[in-house]
Design a protein around this motif. Sequence first.
Motif, PDB file in Angstrom:
ATOM      1  N   ASP A  71       0.849  -1.199   0.000  1.00 34.05           N
ATOM      2  CA  ASP A  71       0.000   0.000   0.000  1.00 34.05           C
ATOM      3  C   ASP A  71       0.884   1.249   0.000  1.00 34.05           C
ATOM      4  OD1 ASP A  71      -2.923   1.129   0.794  1.00 34.05           O
ATOM      5  OD2 ASP A  71      -1.386   2.215   1.903  1.00 34.05           O
ATOM      6  N   GLY A  72       0.504   2.242  -0.810  1.00 39.07           N
ATOM      7  CA  GLY A  72       1.305   3.447  -0.946  1.00 39.07           C
ATOM      8  C   GLY A  72       1.421   4.252   0.337  1.00 39.07           C
ATOM      9  N   LEU A  73       0.308   4.402   1.078  1.00 37.91           N
ATOM     10  CA  LEU A  73       0.341   5.178   2.321  1.00 37.91           C
ATOM     11  C   LEU A  73       1.167   4.465   3.391  1.00 37.91           C
ATOM     12  CD1 LEU A  73      -3.346   6.503   2.514  1.00 37.91           C
ATOM     13  CD2 LEU A  73      -1.275   7.732   1.825  1.00 37.91           C
ATOM     14  N   GLU A  74       1.107   3.131   3.431  1.00 31.54           N
ATOM     15  CA  GLU A  74       1.941   2.368   4.364  1.00 31.54           C
ATOM     16  C   GLU A  74       3.417   2.571   4.035  1.00 31.54           C
ATOM     17  OE1 GLU A  74       1.013  -1.753   4.942  1.00 31.54           O
ATOM     18  OE2 GLU A  74      -1.139  -1.387   4.779  1.00 31.54           O
TER      19      GLU A  74
ATOM     20  N   ASP B 232       6.359   0.262  -7.351  1.00 30.34           N
ATOM     21  CA  ASP B 232       5.328   0.075  -8.377  1.00 30.34           C
ATOM     22  C   ASP B 232       4.618   1.414  -8.578  1.00 30.34           C
ATOM     23  OD1 ASP B 232       3.609  -1.040 -10.181  1.00 30.34           O
ATOM     24  OD2 ASP B 232       2.494  -2.240  -8.727  1.00 30.34           O
ATOM     25  N   ILE B 233       3.951   1.569  -9.705  1.00 29.89           N
ATOM     26  CA  ILE B 233       3.222   2.816  -9.962  1.00 29.89           C
ATOM     27  C   ILE B 233       1.768   2.700  -9.523  1.00 29.89           C
ATOM     28  CG2 ILE B 233       2.340   4.357 -11.755  1.00 29.89           C
ATOM     29  CD1 ILE B 233       4.952   3.904 -13.277  1.00 29.89           C
ATOM     30  N   MET B 234       1.102   1.623  -9.922  1.00 32.29           N
ATOM     31  CA  MET B 234      -0.310   1.457  -9.605  1.00 32.29           C
ATOM     32  C   MET B 234      -0.464   0.814  -8.231  1.00 32.29           C
ATOM     33  SD  MET B 234      -1.670   0.284 -13.388  1.00 32.29           S
ATOM     34  CE  MET B 234      -0.359  -0.905 -13.647  1.00 32.29           C
ATOM     35  N   LEU B 235      -0.752   1.661  -7.231  1.00 33.25           N
ATOM     36  CA  LEU B 235      -0.829   1.225  -5.839  1.00 33.25           C
ATOM     37  C   LEU B 235      -2.080   1.777  -5.175  1.00 33.25           C
ATOM     38  CD1 LEU B 235       2.842   2.084  -4.807  1.00 33.25           C
ATOM     39  CD2 LEU B 235       1.910  -0.241  -4.897  1.00 33.25           C
TER      40      LEU B 235
ATOM     41  N   GLY C  62      -3.996   3.605  -2.013  1.00 36.65           N
ATOM     42  CA  GLY C  62      -3.580   4.597  -1.031  1.00 36.65           C
ATOM     43  C   GLY C  62      -2.906   5.792  -1.667  1.00 36.65           C
ATOM     44  N   ALA C  63      -1.754   5.571  -2.258  1.00 35.76           N
ATOM     45  CA  ALA C  63      -1.023   6.620  -2.990  1.00 35.76           C
ATOM     46  C   ALA C  63      -0.235   5.926  -4.080  1.00 35.76           C
ATOM     47  CB  ALA C  63      -0.097   7.389  -2.051  1.00 35.76           C
ATOM     48  N   ASP C  64      -0.286   6.442  -5.312  1.00 33.74           N
ATOM     49  CA  ASP C  64       0.408   5.744  -6.393  1.00 33.74           C
ATOM     50  C   ASP C  64       1.906   6.083  -6.378  1.00 33.74           C
ATOM     51  OD1 ASP C  64       0.858   8.150  -7.789  1.00 33.74           O
ATOM     52  OD2 ASP C  64      -0.898   7.894  -9.058  1.00 33.74           O
TER      53      ASP C  64
END
Length: 217
Positions: A33-36, A52-55, A57-59
């Motif tokens: 997860d991007g925010l994690e 990775d780009i496509m995540l 939470g936040a990309d």
Amino acid sequence: MIKILIVDDEKSICDLIDINLSAAGYECTSVQDGLEAIDLIEKEQYDLILLDIMLPGADGYDIIEYIRPLRIPVIFITAKHEVKDRVKGLKLGAEDYLVKPFDVVELVARVEVVLRRYNKTDSVLTAGDVVVDVEARKVTRAGKQVVLTNKEYGLLVLFIRNKNIALFRENLYEKVWGDEYLADSRTLDLHVQRLRRKMGWEDNLVAVYKVGYRLEV
């Protein structure tokens, strides 16, 4: 030890990267997860981020912009393969861009290149009782110095930095000899045999059928 953060929404990809980079001697942490990922980056210090780009939470684009002031090198690892995506990622500050599916050996090599660019490679490499002081170019086995030729030393460093990963004969030859591999050449095999004896790796440095060699540690 070099610390690497792996950020990918597919756990199987995180596990694959983690297993291979850990085998190569890196300390890995992974999140999906991007925010994690941002929370971890704020709490811990990392030498490299595989992103990775496509995540959720936040990309990946959001994350690389957020961490830009920290000057942590980033390698994008993504299924987005169009030129415009590569250009965007590199313009945002990524050091490299690797498209899925990728070859594990290529990933390890790209990680090494980026870490060297930032002077973050380990100055000491180990495999069992073998210790390599990269800066001093000194090799010891069980505390005793081992004298190697330039080619043997080049092979040794490649095998230790890619522990438990099968390396193609062509790649070994090109990286150590700097020349195109000839299928009928016995040069590589002879050097590997000598390296086995000197390092005591008769059971560890194994031939992989139709591929090349792997150092099992």
